[in-house]
Write an enzyme that holds these catalytic residues in place. Structure first.
Site, PDB file in Angstrom:
ATOM      1  CG  ASP B  35     -39.707  56.093 -30.353  1.00 16.90           C
ATOM      2  OD1 ASP B  35     -39.469  55.168 -29.563  1.00 16.90           O
ATOM      3  OD2 ASP B  35     -39.311  56.114 -31.525  1.00 16.90           O
ATOM      4  CE  LYS B  37     -45.690  58.613 -32.528  1.00 13.56           C
ATOM      5  NZ  LYS B  37     -44.970  57.477 -31.934  1.00 13.56           N
ATOM      6  CG  ASN B 165     -38.580  61.492 -25.559  1.00 15.78           C
ATOM      7  OD1 ASN B 165     -38.285  62.253 -24.634  1.00 15.78           O
ATOM      8  ND2 ASN B 165     -39.766  60.908 -25.649  1.00 15.78           N
ATOM      9  CE  LYS B 166     -40.070  56.713 -24.158  1.00 13.24           C
ATOM     10  NZ  LYS B 166     -40.721  55.422 -24.159  1.00 13.24           N
ATOM     11  CB  SER B 541     -64.737  38.591 -64.876  1.00 21.39           C
ATOM     12  OG  SER B 541     -65.997  38.208 -65.351  1.00 21.39           O
TER      13      SER B 541
END
EC number: 2.7.7.4
Lengths: 299, 633
Positions: B35, B37, B165-166, B541
């Site tokens: 995106d 950043k 954005n873009k 265990s």
């Protein structure tokens, strides 16, 4: 939080210093004699007052530091009375390793990285505090305040622990150690402003003076002793210069400057157009140089 | 880089003072992969002329294919400082950058968008005041947009910028912006943000990043940097109550005892009353000591050392607090937990819980629900996988001091640390204490453990046999049981298979069920030890964490871990129940040693190698250990 900038940074660093003492059994401060180390030393005096800093300071001496650095180191040790350990990689000295004969990469690896690993193992330190800042270099910008190292002292960026708030995970496994960076969030400008505010002593090489230098590979290298061979065509110049960072003299470039006091330096910084690490040869040897060195155990 | 101005100021002193007093805004950039950043921060720094020349030159050296040789600089490379990041063209870890303008100082954390690296996004978000969420305007809101918005809100971020954005790629159309902004507001309504500012940007070309773009005449709001410079953060809330988590007790000499720490909230002055949170002891502040001289008063954020008027008991992990407004002190509470580790969080498993200065053993007693990050719906869950968020009830071995996270980020947080790997596996934000801690008290009885074991002339013990299926645990335990019984000792054997017929018949063999299986057995063993018995527990265990949890339930020296060490090949050869044959054929899921791990004990009290000696000899060894080391007759 509404504290002024330097006060906030100071409190944050003191908190980290105290956290190390509270949670590790054998910590050490890596003391490089530079401005950041001087600030870290000053903060250590503050953090544990009225007690003395409850850890030793370690200087890894590559035997190629500026002579003025060593003089300053010995004077500070005497004046402030802290516990200084000096370590030299004797194997490297015996093999005659140096930057002129072996190149900067090998020299740094043997005399600095390997020497540091030797010292950490010799004294069995479980945490090493250092004055590195995130704004110095972009792989440093990715590092945690508490940064774990494997048994070979290597940094693995992909396995960094999440680090939330000021709640640090200080646990290490067998053989692992921690590197801790209390000045992570300081910028170069903060450091200078703090040096001014607190009147912290620093090596005179940071201040401009006439010094003998040669121009080599685009950098001004100071002739600090007679071990530096001149190459054909090189000419020793007497120039007004100072250093933004300090390391091994053959690997550290000077800048032309008239700044002879801390306020002068701050004024100069307000107009400067290059980063401080530009004058460090070892960072630009190859892309990703710093990350690679850190993976090998460089601090 | 820190600061830039074209002309040096005449009055350096005044300039520095102004610089020092600027407020600091800590923000993160987050959102889905690709995106933009890192590109946005690169653009912000580049356009504001905050990048040094040599840093730009160095980009040429490391530029990824297609971007290095030309006019356009790949701005993300200013941030992506790791080799792996440059190779893959993604951000993996959070990068911190520092810059200042004439109005404010900024610390920005560029966080990764991949779900896989959510832990690194949380790292950046935990200290931020504001989040810039990026959205690719062609894609709209993606699952990672939701996840990061939710996490930002969960971590206490109250201010949000939605950077659409873009925008160059959708021809700067207003309708696209309006739709995304509307969708986002609808989605974020439940997240409790105080402010949301939507801005259409192009990080690549710089539209609306530091100044208003010609391409979006219809957008009347501020450009991103202008907004960041002026956004009003929460006004300093009406003074919050005083909290000083004790980090270190300074005792340089016999006459000085100081409590060092960083003030988490509020203010303190000499003479003010304080209370030690865990004990309730009262005292008052005699001095606030610093290297630069004693202070009359100190406030939130300062690292100080307090000297009190009275001798009190307050070590690291305790808290000095305002008497009139105290924090909670409890060993049970509810918290929101984000899980980071590849091995899931399991209710019943023991972890180390670390607050700013305290460290205790803790278990998640109940996973109430998991939060679906798309719908925020509560969903039932038996475990928390990596990157999931859940609401848990947590029980600690000893009480801790805390506030609700919403009231105080510093005193309301914790992290979970794995005992075996020391990894930070989760982060928690405390909601409130559970009342049970106050109201359910252990019923003190007149005839107690000491009386019951004295009557039997024995010291109670829990002998915990662990090892692979078929290693010989039950055989050795049985032999020992006969020996002890013959000497008149009161014993009881708890066997894995037997217990699964009754008490634990509702449990299967998933990791979560196996943890619960052990927890119940450990609790039963504890009651039996309280009854004065020598309890022989024979369970595979497989996990260190559970065995440690069982150990911590018992009294000192009461828990004896016996590692029945038989190589897997030998167990498979013996195969007394025919289970290995089935497991190796893939007919049994989660079979220890075959399809599920066995974590061998690191420091067992006894380490028995069954290939070398027969069960009776080994049983005699245990008996000798009980007689010798523990001084039993």
């Amino acid at each position: 939080m509404s504290l002024a900038n330097l006060r906030r940074l100071e409190a944050e660093a003191i908190h980290v210093l105290r956290e190390v003492v509270a949670t590790f059994s054998n910590p050490v401060v890596l003391y490089s004699i530079g401005k950041d180390s001087s600030v870290l030393l000053h903060l250590a005096l503050k953090a544990f007052y009225p007690a003395k800093p409850p850890f030793p300071f370690l200087h890894v001496d590559t035997t190629w530091k500026f002579r003025e650095m060593i003089t300053f180191r010995d004077r500070m040790t005497q004046e402030l009375g802290f516990n200084l350990l000096v370590h030299i990689n004797q194997d490297g000295v015996d093999q005659g390793v140096g930057p002129f004969t072996h190149g900067s990469n090998l020299h740094t690896h043997v005399m600095k990285t390997m020497a540091l690993r030797q010292a950490l193992e010799k004294y069995r330190f479980d945490a090493a505090l250092a004055g590195a800042r995130r704004d110095e270099e972009k792989s440093r910008a990715k590092e945690r305040v508490f940064s774990i190292r494997n048994a070979q002292h290597g940094w693995d960026p992909q396995r960094q622990r999440p680090e939330m708030w000021k709640t640090y995970n200080t646990r290490v496994g067998a053989g692992e150690t921690m590197r801790v960076f209390p000045l992570s969030n300081w910028t170069e400008f903060d450091i200078w402003q703090y040096i001014l505010q607190e009147n912290i002593a620093i090596v005179p090489l940071y201040f401009a003076a006439r010094r003998p230098v040669v121009s080599r590979d685009g950098m001004l290298i100071m002739i600090d002793d007679d071990r530096m061979p001149l190459e054909p065509g090189e000419e020793v110049m007497d120039r007004m210069v100072r250093f933004r960072t300090l390391g091994c003299y053959p690997l550290t470039g000077a800048i032309d400057s008239e700044a002879a006091t801390v306020p002068d330096i701050l004024r100069e910084m307000l107009t400067v157009r290059t980063s401080e690490r530009q004058s460090r040869l070892i960072d630009t040897d190859e892309a990703g140089a710093m990350e690679k060195k850190k993976r090998e155990g460089y601090f | 880089m820190s600061y830039l101005q074209s002309v040096p100021p005449h009055d350096l002193g005044a300039h520095l003072a102004e610089h020092d007093s600027k407020t600091v805004l800590r923000f993160i950039t987050c959102g889905s992969v690709d995106d933009g950043k890192s590109t946005l921060i690169g653009r912000l720094l580049f356009d504001a002329k905050l990048i040094f020349e040599d840093q730009l030159t160095n980009l040429g050296r490391v530029g990824s294919p297609g971007t290095a040789n030309g006019e356009e600089i790949d701005l993300a490379l200013l941030l992506d400082g790791l080799e792996a990041e440059r190779e893959q063209g993604i951000t993996i870890d959070v990068a911190y950058r520092y810059f200042a303008t004439s109005k404010r100082k900024f610390i920005v954390a560029d966080t990764p968008g991949h779900e896989e690296y959510t832990r690194n996004m949380v790292t950046g978000a935990s200290t931020a005041d504001l989040a810039v969420i990026l959205i690719d305007s062609r894609q709209g809101i993606l699952p990672q947009t939701r996840r990061h918005s939710y996490i930002a809100s969960l971590l206490g971020i109250r201010h949000l910028v939605l950077a659409v954005n873009k925008f160059d790629l959708v021809e700067f159309r207003q309708s696209v912006f309006d739709e995304i902004a509307r969708d986002y507001r609808a989605f974020a309504k439940k997240l409790g943000f105080v402010s949301i500012q939507s801005i259409p940007i192009s990080a690549r070309f710089g539209d609306n990043v530091i100044s208003a773009s010609q391409n979006t005449p219809w957008y009347k709001g501020p450009a991103l940097l202008e907004y960041l410079e002026t956004v009003q953060l929460d006004p300093p809330a009406a003074e919050r109550p005083f909290r000083l988590p004790v980090q270190l007790v300074m005792r340089p000499h016999a006459d000085f005892r100081g409590y060092a720490g960083q003030i988490a909230s509020g203010r303190i002055s000499v003479g003010d009353p304080v209370v030690v949170a865990k004990s309730g002891q009262h005292s008052s502040v005699e001095a606030i000591v610093t290297f630069d001289g004693n202070l009359p008063t100190a406030a939130e954020g300062e690292a100080v050392t307090l000297v009190l008027a009275d001798e009190v008991d307050a070590s690291r992990g305790n808290m000095l607090v305002a008497p009139a407004a105290r924090p909670f002190v409890a060993d049970q509470f509810q918290a929101h937990v984000i899980w980071f580790d590849a091995s899931p969080m399991l209710p019943g498993r023991g972890y180390i819980l670390r607050t700013e200065t305290d460290s205790v053993s803790a278990t998640v007693t109940a996973l109430k629900h998991q939060v679906n990050i798309n719908s925020f719906a509560r969903e039932a869950a038996k475990s928390l996988q990596m990157n999931e968020v859940g609401v848990c009830n947590i029980s600690t071995q000893a009480p801790i001091v805390f506030d609700a996270y919403k009231d105080n980020r510093a005193t309301g947080n914790f992290v979970f640390v794995d005992r075996a790997t020391n990894a930070t596996v989760g982060a928690g934000m405390i909601d409130f204490p559970l009342r049970r801690a106050d109201n359910v008290h252990w019923q003190a009885t007149d005839v107690n453990k000491a009386a019951r074991s004295a009557m039997k002339s024995q010291r109670p013990a829990v002998l915990w046999f662990t090892g692979l299926s078929g290693s010989g645990k039950s055989t050795i335990a049985n032999a020992l049981d006969r020996l002890l019984h013959a000497r008149g000792k009161h014993t009881y054997m708890l066997d894995g298979d037997n217990v699964r017929h009754g008490l634990n018949r509702d449990l299967g063999f998933t990791e979560a069920d196996r943890v619960e299986n052990i927890r119940r057995v450990a609790e039963v063993a504890k009651l039996m030890a309280d009854a004065g018995l020598i309890v022989l527990v024979s369970f595979i265990s497989p996990f260190r964490g559970e065995r440690q949890m069982a150990r911590e339930l018992m009294e000192e020296c009461e828990f004896i871990e016996i590692f029945v060490d038989t190589p897997l090949e030998e167990c498979a050869r013996r195969d007394p129940k025919g289970l290995y044959e089935k497991a190796l054929a893939g007919k049994i899921a989660n079979f220890t040693g075959v399809s599920s791990p066995y974590e061998a004990p690191e420091n067992p009290e006894l380490h028995l190698k069954t290939v070398e000696e027969d069960p009776t000899t080994l049983a005699l060894k245990i008996e000798a250990f009980l007689d010798g080391q523990r001084g039993d007759r």
